[in-house]
Structure formats: structure tokens, C-alpha cells
Scaffold this motif. Structure first.
Motif, PDB file in Angstrom:
ATOM      1  N   GLY A  42      -4.480  -0.487   4.690  1.00  0.00           N
ATOM      2  CA  GLY A  42      -4.600  -1.229   3.562  1.00  0.00           C
ATOM      3  C   GLY A  42      -3.953  -0.190   2.420  1.00  0.00           C
ATOM      4  O   GLY A  42      -4.697  -0.622   1.264  1.00  0.00           O
ATOM      5  N   ILE A  43      -3.039   0.406   2.586  1.00  0.00           N
ATOM      6  CA  ILE A  43      -2.527   1.331   1.459  1.00  0.00           C
ATOM      7  C   ILE A  43      -1.159   1.028   1.340  1.00  0.00           C
ATOM      8  O   ILE A  43      -0.461   0.581   2.278  1.00  0.00           O
ATOM      9  N   GLN A  44      -0.605   1.337  -0.016  1.00  0.00           N
ATOM     10  CA  GLN A  44       0.913   1.243  -0.243  1.00  0.00           C
ATOM     11  C   GLN A  44       1.607   1.888   0.664  1.00  0.00           C
ATOM     12  O   GLN A  44       1.212   3.300   0.758  1.00  0.00           O
ATOM     13  N   GLU A  45       2.830   1.532   1.282  1.00  0.00           N
ATOM     14  CA  GLU A  45       4.001   2.356   1.685  1.00  0.00           C
ATOM     15  C   GLU A  45       4.295   3.509   0.823  1.00  0.00           C
ATOM     16  O   GLU A  45       4.622   3.112  -0.530  1.00  0.00           O
ATOM     17  N   ALA A  95       5.544   1.796   9.793  1.00  0.00           N
ATOM     18  CA  ALA A  95       5.180   0.797   8.628  1.00  0.00           C
ATOM     19  C   ALA A  95       3.963   0.036   9.010  1.00  0.00           C
ATOM     20  O   ALA A  95       3.400  -0.106   7.924  1.00  0.00           O
ATOM     21  N   ASN A  96       3.772  -0.218   9.983  1.00  0.00           N
ATOM     22  CA  ASN A  96       2.447  -0.839  10.440  1.00  0.00           C
ATOM     23  C   ASN A  96       1.063   0.088  10.005  1.00  0.00           C
ATOM     24  O   ASN A  96      -0.005  -0.760   9.791  1.00  0.00           O
ATOM     25  N   GLU A  97       1.254   1.130   9.760  1.00  0.00           N
ATOM     26  CA  GLU A  97      -0.019   1.985   9.696  1.00  0.00           C
ATOM     27  C   GLU A  97      -0.362   1.619   8.498  1.00  0.00           C
ATOM     28  O   GLU A  97      -1.724   2.051   8.051  1.00  0.00           O
ATOM     29  N   TYR A  98       0.538   1.607   7.357  1.00  0.00           N
ATOM     30  CA  TYR A  98       0.142   1.374   5.705  1.00  0.00           C
ATOM     31  C   TYR A  98      -0.739   0.001   5.878  1.00  0.00           C
ATOM     32  O   TYR A  98      -1.756   0.070   5.309  1.00  0.00           O
TER      33      TYR A  98
END
Length: 175
Positions: free
Chosen positions: A71-74, A64-67
Motif C-alpha cells: 500500500g505504498i507509492q512506487e 512492482a506488485n510489492e508496492y
């Protein structure tokens, strides 16, 4: 391993337009989509894309932290993904059909098998994903361990997908 290539966004946009046209969807009514490769290298992008196009890979997982970092929506159910190969060329479009959040050690064996990699076992999934996320998180200056996925924002996003374009690769449910 070689780095991921620059994505051919012009060709990806053309593929997206063809898909929308085939479904009689106006651009203003189009669902959200992203253009990406699987993995973190050209070789892994090609390997995993092959498993999607010619194998059983119908799931993927991410931190989850990658999004937030990017700076992109999950991803959400109904979102689409123009998937590029290891040279950055678009090959297929996938649609997200299910999303679930999980900690690393709560990922079910059925999900590991749906990722379609290796021997399809949960043990293989854990071993390879631990290596992958340790490597990719280190590349952005973070330490990562499976135990952290119980913390808010560190959990996994488990995503089920179907191929919806082009027609010769589309899953029957996506036709």
C-alpha cells in the motif's frame, strides 16, 4: 537468516532533519522519503548496505506488485530513502536518480553490474534475484516466476540511486 528488525524511526527522522538542514530545505518543501532496509533479513540488509557504502552498488530492483501489496507509492525520481542496517539503525540517505520498468529477462547487463552484487554479472543477478523474489513472494502467499514479469503489475522496477547523506559517504554528484 534473521528477520528484519524494527526500524529506528526516531533516529531516521533525526538523520532526515539533519540532511534537510544541511541543504537549507524547509520541511514543507522536503521531497518524499521512506525508511527501509535492503533485503529480507538482517544479514542481507547489512551485506547490501555494505556494498552501497563501500562498494559499487548504485542500483536496486523490486517487483512492482510489492508496492501495491504494501500500500505504498512506487519510487519516483527525486524520492529519498533513509537506509537502515540489519539492526534497524539509519546509516545513509539515498536519492532516486533514475527509474525504468522491465521484465526479468530484459534487465540489461549494465544494470546487473550497477546493483554491485556478487561477480556483477547478469547471470549472477538473475540467479540471486530469482531466489530472492521466489522467497519473498512465497512469504506473502504468492507463487512467482520470472515469466510473470511481463504481466501488468508484475514487472520489475529498476532504480538507480546515489548516496546523498552523510557527507562522508555522499557521492560527488550528490554534494
Amino acid at each position: 537468516m534473521s528477520e528484519l528488525p524494527e526500524l529506528n524511526l526516531t533516529a531516521a527522522n533525526q538523520m532526515w532533519q539533519e540532511y534537510l538542514s544541511s541543504r537549507s530545505i524547509d520541511l514543507v518543501d522536503a521531497p518524499p522519503y521512506v525508511v527501509e532496509c535492503y533485503g529480507d533479513s538482517a544479514e542481507l540488509a547489512d551485506e547490501l548496505l555494505h556494498e552501497v557504502m563501500f562498494g559499487t552498488k548504485r542500483a536496486t530492483s523490486s517487483l512492482a506488485n510489492e508496492y501495491a501489496y504494501e500500500g505504498i507509492q512506487e519510487p519516483r525520481v527525486g524520492d529519498h530513502w533513509v537506509v537502515c542496517d540489519g539492526s534497524g539503525q539509519p546509516r545513509i540517505i539515498q536519492r532516486v536518480v533514475a527509474i525504468k520498468r522491465s521484465s526479468f529477462y530484459e534487465v540489461p547487463a549494465e544494470f546487473a553490474a550497477a546493483e554491485g552484487e556478487g561477480d556483477l554479472s547478469l547471470e549472477y543477478w538473475r540467479r540471486e534475484h530469482k531466489k530472492f523474489w521466489t522467497r519473498t513472494q512465497a512469504a506473502i502467499g504468492r507463487d512467482w516466476a520470472p515469466e510473470q514479469t511481463t504481466e501488468a503489475g508484475e514487472e520489475l522496477i529498476l532504480e538507480h540511486n546515489e548516496i546523498c547523506w552523510p557527507p562522508e559517504y555522499a557521492d560527488q554528484s550528490a554534494s
